[in-house]
Design a protein around this motif. Structure first.
Motif, mmCIF file in Angstrom:
data_model
loop_
_atom_site.group_PDB
_atom_site.id
_atom_site.type_symbol
_atom_site.label_atom_id
_atom_site.label_comp_id
_atom_site.label_asym_id
_atom_site.label_seq_id
_atom_site.Cartn_x
_atom_site.Cartn_y
_atom_site.Cartn_z
ATOM 1 N N THR A 177 0.811 -1.219 0.000
ATOM 2 C CA THR A 177 0.000 0.000 0.000
ATOM 3 C C THR A 177 0.844 1.268 0.000
ATOM 4 O OG1 THR A 177 -0.110 -0.024 2.420
ATOM 5 C CG2 THR A 177 -1.893 -1.143 1.223
ATOM 6 N N GLY A 178 2.153 1.140 0.203
ATOM 7 C CA GLY A 178 3.011 2.307 0.363
ATOM 8 C C GLY A 178 3.547 2.832 -0.954
ATOM 9 N N ALA A 179 4.012 4.087 -0.892
ATOM 10 C CA ALA A 179 4.588 4.711 -2.077
ATOM 11 C C ALA A 179 5.612 5.755 -1.644
ATOM 12 C CB ALA A 179 3.498 5.368 -2.918
ATOM 13 N N PRO A 180 6.636 6.000 -2.475
ATOM 14 C CA PRO A 180 7.590 7.062 -2.147
ATOM 15 C C PRO A 180 6.945 8.431 -2.262
ATOM 16 C CG PRO A 180 8.034 6.163 -4.323
ATOM 17 C CD PRO A 180 6.979 5.296 -3.721
ATOM 18 N N ALA A 181 7.607 9.442 -1.754
ATOM 19 C CA ALA A 181 7.096 10.806 -1.844
ATOM 20 C C ALA A 181 6.883 11.186 -3.300
ATOM 21 C CB ALA A 181 8.063 11.776 -1.173
ATOM 22 N N GLY A 182 5.787 11.905 -3.556
ATOM 23 C CA GLY A 182 5.489 12.323 -4.910
ATOM 24 C C GLY A 182 4.820 11.261 -5.751
ATOM 25 N N ALA A 183 4.429 10.139 -5.131
ATOM 26 C CA ALA A 183 3.773 9.060 -5.870
ATOM 27 C C ALA A 183 2.537 8.611 -5.110
ATOM 28 C CB ALA A 183 4.727 7.885 -6.074
ATOM 29 N N THR A 184 1.694 7.843 -5.781
ATOM 30 C CA THR A 184 0.457 7.376 -5.181
ATOM 31 C C THR A 184 0.140 5.974 -5.669
ATOM 32 O OG1 THR A 184 -1.906 7.856 -4.938
ATOM 33 C CG2 THR A 184 -0.931 8.408 -7.020
ATOM 34 N N VAL A 185 -0.529 5.172 -4.834
ATOM 35 C CA VAL A 185 -0.967 3.830 -5.223
ATOM 36 C C VAL A 185 -2.470 3.907 -5.468
ATOM 37 C CG1 VAL A 185 -1.092 1.395 -4.589
ATOM 38 C CG2 VAL A 185 0.831 2.784 -3.809
ATOM 39 N N ALA A 186 -2.874 3.906 -6.735
ATOM 40 C CA ALA A 186 -4.283 4.070 -7.093
ATOM 41 C C ALA A 186 -4.966 2.749 -7.395
ATOM 42 C CB ALA A 186 -4.410 5.003 -8.295
ATOM 43 N N THR A 187 -4.220 1.624 -7.280
ATOM 44 C CA THR A 187 -4.844 0.312 -7.449
ATOM 45 C C THR A 187 -5.511 -0.101 -6.139
ATOM 46 O OG1 THR A 187 -2.731 -0.708 -6.896
ATOM 47 C CG2 THR A 187 -3.247 -0.446 -9.230
ATOM 48 N N ALA A 188 -6.556 -0.883 -6.235
ATOM 49 C CA ALA A 188 -7.314 -1.277 -5.044
ATOM 50 C C ALA A 188 -6.457 -2.131 -4.121
ATOM 51 C CB ALA A 188 -8.559 -2.044 -5.454
ATOM 52 N N PRO A 189 -6.469 -1.856 -2.810
ATOM 53 C CA PRO A 189 -5.749 -2.729 -1.875
ATOM 54 C C PRO A 189 -6.358 -4.128 -1.886
ATOM 55 C CG PRO A 189 -7.160 -1.176 -0.701
ATOM 56 C CD PRO A 189 -7.189 -0.771 -2.125
ATOM 57 N N ALA A 190 -5.513 -5.129 -1.661
ATOM 58 C CA ALA A 190 -5.963 -6.520 -1.739
ATOM 59 C C ALA A 190 -6.611 -6.953 -0.434
ATOM 60 C CB ALA A 190 -4.782 -7.430 -2.052
ATOM 61 N N PRO A 191 -7.881 -7.399 -0.470
ATOM 62 C CA PRO A 191 -8.532 -7.830 0.769
ATOM 63 C C PRO A 191 -8.077 -9.215 1.198
ATOM 64 C CG PRO A 191 -10.025 -8.125 -1.080
ATOM 65 C CD PRO A 191 -8.783 -7.468 -1.635
ATOM 66 N N LEU A 192 -8.146 -9.471 2.500
ATOM 67 C CA LEU A 192 -7.914 -10.816 3.017
ATOM 68 C C LEU A 192 -9.087 -11.713 2.678
ATOM 69 C CD1 LEU A 192 -6.177 -12.684 4.916
ATOM 70 C CD2 LEU A 192 -7.649 -11.888 6.779
ATOM 71 N N VAL A 193 -10.301 -11.152 2.772
ATOM 72 C CA VAL A 193 -11.544 -11.884 2.478
ATOM 73 C C VAL A 193 -12.388 -11.024 1.560
ATOM 74 C CG1 VAL A 193 -13.684 -12.820 3.445
ATOM 75 C CG2 VAL A 193 -11.532 -13.094 4.700
ATOM 76 N N GLU A 194 -12.970 -11.630 0.537
ATOM 77 C CA GLU A 194 -13.962 -10.973 -0.310
ATOM 78 C C GLU A 194 -15.145 -11.921 -0.457
ATOM 79 O OE1 GLU A 194 -12.711 -8.622 -3.709
ATOM 80 O OE2 GLU A 194 -14.215 -9.645 -4.941
ATOM 81 N N GLN A 195 -16.320 -11.462 -0.085
ATOM 82 C CA GLN A 195 -17.478 -12.348 -0.037
ATOM 83 C C GLN A 195 -18.714 -11.630 -0.573
ATOM 84 O OE1 GLN A 195 -17.669 -14.857 3.360
ATOM 85 N NE2 GLN A 195 -19.908 -14.900 3.416
ATOM 86 N N ALA A 196 -19.533 -12.372 -1.294
ATOM 87 C CA ALA A 196 -20.765 -11.817 -1.845
ATOM 88 C C ALA A 196 -21.768 -11.550 -0.726
ATOM 89 C CB ALA A 196 -21.362 -12.774 -2.864
ATOM 90 N N ILE A 197 -22.548 -10.501 -0.906
ATOM 91 C CA ILE A 197 -23.612 -10.137 0.032
ATOM 92 C C ILE A 197 -24.954 -10.324 -0.664
ATOM 93 C CG2 ILE A 197 -24.637 -8.270 1.394
ATOM 94 C CD1 ILE A 197 -21.870 -6.945 1.451
ATOM 95 N N ALA A 198 -25.849 -10.995 -0.006
ATOM 96 C CA ALA A 198 -27.220 -11.135 -0.512
ATOM 97 C C ALA A 198 -28.148 -10.396 0.440
ATOM 98 C CB ALA A 198 -27.615 -12.605 -0.614
ATOM 99 N N VAL A 199 -28.755 -9.321 -0.034
ATOM 100 C CA VAL A 199 -29.637 -8.533 0.831
ATOM 101 C C VAL A 199 -31.055 -9.072 0.772
ATOM 102 C CG1 VAL A 199 -28.219 -6.475 0.522
ATOM 103 C CG2 VAL A 199 -30.219 -6.824 -0.936
ATOM 104 N N THR A 200 -31.792 -8.815 1.841
ATOM 105 C CA THR A 200 -33.213 -9.160 1.930
ATOM 106 C C THR A 200 -34.006 -7.879 2.114
ATOM 107 O OG1 THR A 200 -32.686 -11.291 2.956
ATOM 108 C CG2 THR A 200 -34.946 -10.470 3.218
ATOM 109 N N THR A 201 -35.097 -7.744 1.380
ATOM 110 C CA THR A 201 -35.949 -6.562 1.487
ATOM 111 C C THR A 201 -37.062 -6.826 2.488
ATOM 112 O OG1 THR A 201 -35.492 -5.993 -0.814
ATOM 113 C CG2 THR A 201 -37.382 -4.922 0.215
ATOM 114 N N THR A 202 -37.193 -5.958 3.485
ATOM 115 C CA THR A 202 -38.202 -6.106 4.531
ATOM 116 C C THR A 202 -38.914 -4.771 4.742
ATOM 117 O OG1 THR A 202 -36.664 -5.520 6.320
ATOM 118 C CG2 THR A 202 -36.790 -7.841 5.700
ATOM 119 N N ALA A 203 -40.058 -4.846 5.411
ATOM 120 C CA ALA A 203 -40.830 -3.639 5.698
ATOM 121 C C ALA A 203 -40.093 -2.785 6.723
ATOM 122 C CB ALA A 203 -42.208 -4.005 6.204
ATOM 123 N N ALA A 204 -40.094 -1.469 6.486
ATOM 124 C CA ALA A 204 -39.463 -0.534 7.406
ATOM 125 C C ALA A 204 -40.489 0.320 8.136
ATOM 126 C CB ALA A 204 -38.497 0.368 6.640
ATOM 127 N N GLY A 205 -41.750 0.100 7.892
ATOM 128 C CA GLY A 205 -42.798 0.894 8.508
ATOM 129 C C GLY A 205 -43.226 2.058 7.631
#
Length: 302
Positions: A177-205
């Protein structure tokens, strides 16, 4: 211009009308201050992916250096017609969340931010609990389970039914994730875990509906050292939140670091594993005021 690999700075303080500190050298001009508490991660709803990645990489680098920083989000609104107020925003955990109580909780609010009890979000509300031999959330220190050296990360998401998230990511002591001065890391950091989310729609009132999801994941903690752990939720398949949010942007939430005491010594020790990512040069910034005009400034920091 901060080197996030070493925390050295290269820009001459005189260019910014700042006296040179006593320990000034060309290799490290002494501009970095490690005593700040929070760092902006998002400051508008349609934040570019590259810029958001840069800020996350910077945050992760500083966490690994041992700075217990808090990522925050804000709308950075400057005009009436763009940058809607309060989007994104930072949710702060308080004992009493009634709006009428805020006037008497301003000190508690500031303390909660400083202690990391905060989540930033552009849409979904994310709550994270990490459970080992004890349990805690963002900003807390948690002991892994004695039996297996693991923790259970439980993420609970709530959002209006016009917002959807589909990807949960867990980051821990993330490298590259690091970079020298005057530079930037614009690529996505690598996750330890990546998992799909399935949402459920419910009444909110009141005839309204909400999307909800809860995910629990077991994560191994380094036995010979400590770790920081950050959780995010993203709507990768959502092209934009337009027209509800005029500036668009994808739904995103980040729960700030939980600190895991892997070596069980009662304190959190910095991982110190900051390595270089695939960095690119930052655009050159031209500062006003020549060095020569500052020649009479004392060579000390007041």
């Amino acid at each position: 211009e901060l080197n996030t690999l070493t925390l050295a700075t290269e820009r001459d303080p005189l260019e910014m009308r700042i006296p040179r500190p006593a320990d000034y050298t060309e290799a490290d001009t002494g501009l970095f201050y490690a005593g700040f508490d929070a760092q902006e991660i998002m400051n508008k709803a349609d934040e570019s992916e590259e810029r958001q990645n840069t800020w996350m990489n910077d945050l992760f680098s500083l966490l690994s250096h041992g700075l217990t920083l808090v990522g925050i989000g804000d709308s950075d609104t400057h005009t009436v017609y763009t940058g809607p107020l309060g989007w994104p925003r930072t949710y702060v955990e308080l004992a009493n969340d009634a709006p009428s109580s805020f006037a008497t909780q301003q000190e508690a609010f500031a303390t909660a931010i400083k202690d990391g009890h905060a989540v930033l979000a552009s849409g979904p509300h994310l709550q994270v609990t990490v459970t080992g031999d004890d349990s805690g959330g963002p900003g807390d220190r948690v002991l892994p389970r004695t039996a297996d050296g693991m923790v259970t990360v439980t993420a609970t998401l709530t959002m209006p039914d016009w917002i959807d998230v589909d990807t949960l990511r867990i980051y821990m002591n993330t490298p590259n994730t690091g970079a020298p001065a005057g530079a930037t890391v614009a690529t996505a950091p690598a996750p330890l875990v990546e998992q799909a989310i399935a949402v459920t729609t419910t009444a909110a009132g009141f005839g309204l509906f909400k999307n909800v999801a809860t995910i629990a994941v077991d994560v191994a903690v380094p036995a010979n050292g400590d770790a920081w752990l950050v959780v995010t939720a993203t709507g990768e398949s959502t092209p934009s939140l337009f027209p509800v949010i005029p500036d668009g942007g994808k739904p995103f939430a980040l729960a700030n670091a939980v600190y895991l005491d892997g070596n069980r010594n009662g304190v959190w020790d910095a991982p110190g594993n900051v390595t270089a990512g695939a960095f690119t040069a930052r655009p050159e910034v031209t500062l006003r005021g020549p060095k020569e005009a500052q020649a009479n400034l004392p060579d000390v920091r007041e």
